[in-house]
Write a protein that holds these residues in place. Sequence first.
Motif, short mmCIF file in Angstrom:
data_model
loop_
_atom_site.label_atom_id
_atom_site.label_comp_id
_atom_site.label_asym_id
_atom_site.label_seq_id
_atom_site.Cartn_x
_atom_site.Cartn_y
_atom_site.Cartn_z
N GLY A 44 0.99 -1.37 0.14
CA GLY A 44 0.05 -0.06 0.06
C GLY A 44 0.89 1.06 -0.02
N LEU A 45 1.97 1.15 -0.58
CA LEU A 45 2.90 2.44 -0.52
C LEU A 45 2.69 3.03 -1.89
N SER A 46 3.05 4.49 -1.83
CA SER A 46 2.94 5.26 -3.12
C SER A 46 4.10 5.10 -3.49
N VAL A 47 4.26 4.61 -4.96
CA VAL A 47 5.59 4.20 -5.77
C VAL A 47 5.55 4.99 -7.19
N ARG A 48 6.88 5.40 -7.35
CA ARG A 48 6.89 5.93 -8.87
C ARG A 48 8.28 5.17 -9.34
N VAL A 49 7.74 4.91 -10.47
CA VAL A 49 9.14 4.00 -11.48
C VAL A 49 9.47 4.97 -12.47
#
Length: 533
Positions: free
Chosen positions: A28-33
């Motif tokens: 449930g983390l906010s992630v940007r790739v």
Amino acid sequence: MKNDFDVIVIGAGFAGLYALYRLRDVQGLSVRVFEAGDGVGGTWYWNRYPGARCDSESFIYSYSFSRELEQEWKWSSKYPEQPEILRYLNHVADRFDLRRDIALSTRVVGAQASEDGRGWSVETSSGERVTAQFLVTAVGCLSAANVPKIPGLEKFQGRWVHTGQWPTEGVDFRAKRVGLVGTGSTGIQATPRIAAEASQLTVFQRTPNYTIPARNAPFTAEQWAEIQATYPEIRKRARDGSAGFPFTLAGERALDFTEEERNRVYEALWQEGGFKFLYASFGDILRDKTANETASAFIRAKIRSIVKNPDTARRLTPTDHPYGSKRPPIDSDYFETFNRENVTLVDLRETPLVGITEKGLRTSAAEYPVDVIVFATGFDAMTGALLRMDLRGLRGLRLADAWEFGPRTYLGLQTAGFPNLFTITGPGSPSVLVNMPVTIEQHVDWIGDCIGHMRSQGLARIEAIPEAQDAWVEHVNEVARGTLFYEAKSWYLGCNIPGKPEVFMPYAGGQPTYRKRCDEVARAGYEGFRLSA
Ligand code: N01
């Protein structure tokens, strides 16, 4: 200050895609790739050269994290070609709705740790600056292409390409004279395919290589049904296998067997093909020189029996390093290709490459006019992709400076001075010595659990302790000293890049030992790391 994201991941290959799924959907983390390519797939996006296929069997060179994915995806054959693997990774991106959090065509050019070490500011090629609490590199171990600095390349009137940056539209070799430089895994895969298409292929070899036939074949319906029915068992055995394969050794020590028994084992594995020759023969082949010589001699005899011209056979026969001390290639008709009329081998040890002219390649003995030069010259392995980004830790410490004399990490996961930065399959971890998806999943799971632990405990910062790092680096070196890996000039040691420190980079203690150590570290409250609020 609030960060833009919990985690920034660099790279959308095997590692980055799984990291995004694990951190975003499971935790449930906010992630940007951020991904430099204009598609997902990493290695399988860039390496489109003819003959590119995986060297590990498809059903273990794939993710194990989703039973559903495993059951719904059907591999065509033992060693599928690059387009099929790229389709698989695209399917994963779609199936888990990963694309919405991936910025394509966006290279990370720099990243700076915040002053308090509780976050990172990342700069991209589009000029954007983004912050996150954690930075995770998933840049691959073999992704920074090495185009050797051969004088005169800029004068060449034909076309040149590097296998690791292959044009999306492909290269038409029909009616072309082609010069291929390099006989590692890539050159060995590409040689038969280019030879079948080009009018003339000249292979420029610096070091002859041992290679084992792949014996690729489509799966029959029965084989596939058996694989699907036994997937959990296969995966478990791969995780427990020293190199991430579900194989059983024929014996621990080669010399405990008679020559006849050994050769029976080698012959059966040669006929079966693939990495089994190394990992299902004898347990001491990568440790004991005499044991190794029994396998090396077997392969040398095979080369002599396949290649018809005795001079070519001699030049193709490795005698200066033990089998497996360089990453062993797997081939489809490599040695056989040198029996073709349109294929010539140039031994650069006898006549070194001195330059490139307008027309082609020049050795100390002759000029070889060509229309296309293919550089299958490998990568600035393990550290190249990390160092070419300007990563700066506390007080502006550059990773390039911290690693001036070779990479230094704790467990291959972190470097002291770079808090909240994790490297998936970084130097100092088993990485390239292991079937990659197995070791990638282990790292991503460990990093995910670590971040989960920190969040649950109200901790915001994690950094490797220098003493723990020193001890780990010493352990990595000590384990490597017990192997034959120092017997070859390999990219494992950085020898392929002029000026690169000669340090054995991966951890050679095996995947199960390493996994156990990582788990113990976590259970002991992340021993060797300093955690703080
Ligand atoms: O690169 P390499 P690669 N002049 O570094 C030669 C993985 N992989 O792309 O041996 C002349 O192994 C160099 O000669 P030498 C796999 O882990 C996986 O083939 O240094 N020659 C060597 O022959 C593999 O190990 C798969 O003396 C020069 C070759 O170029 C890794 O990628 C498939 C030169 C480079 O061989 C890298 O393989 C393919 C120069 N200046 C690759 N510089 C799969 O599993 C270098 N060479 C799918």
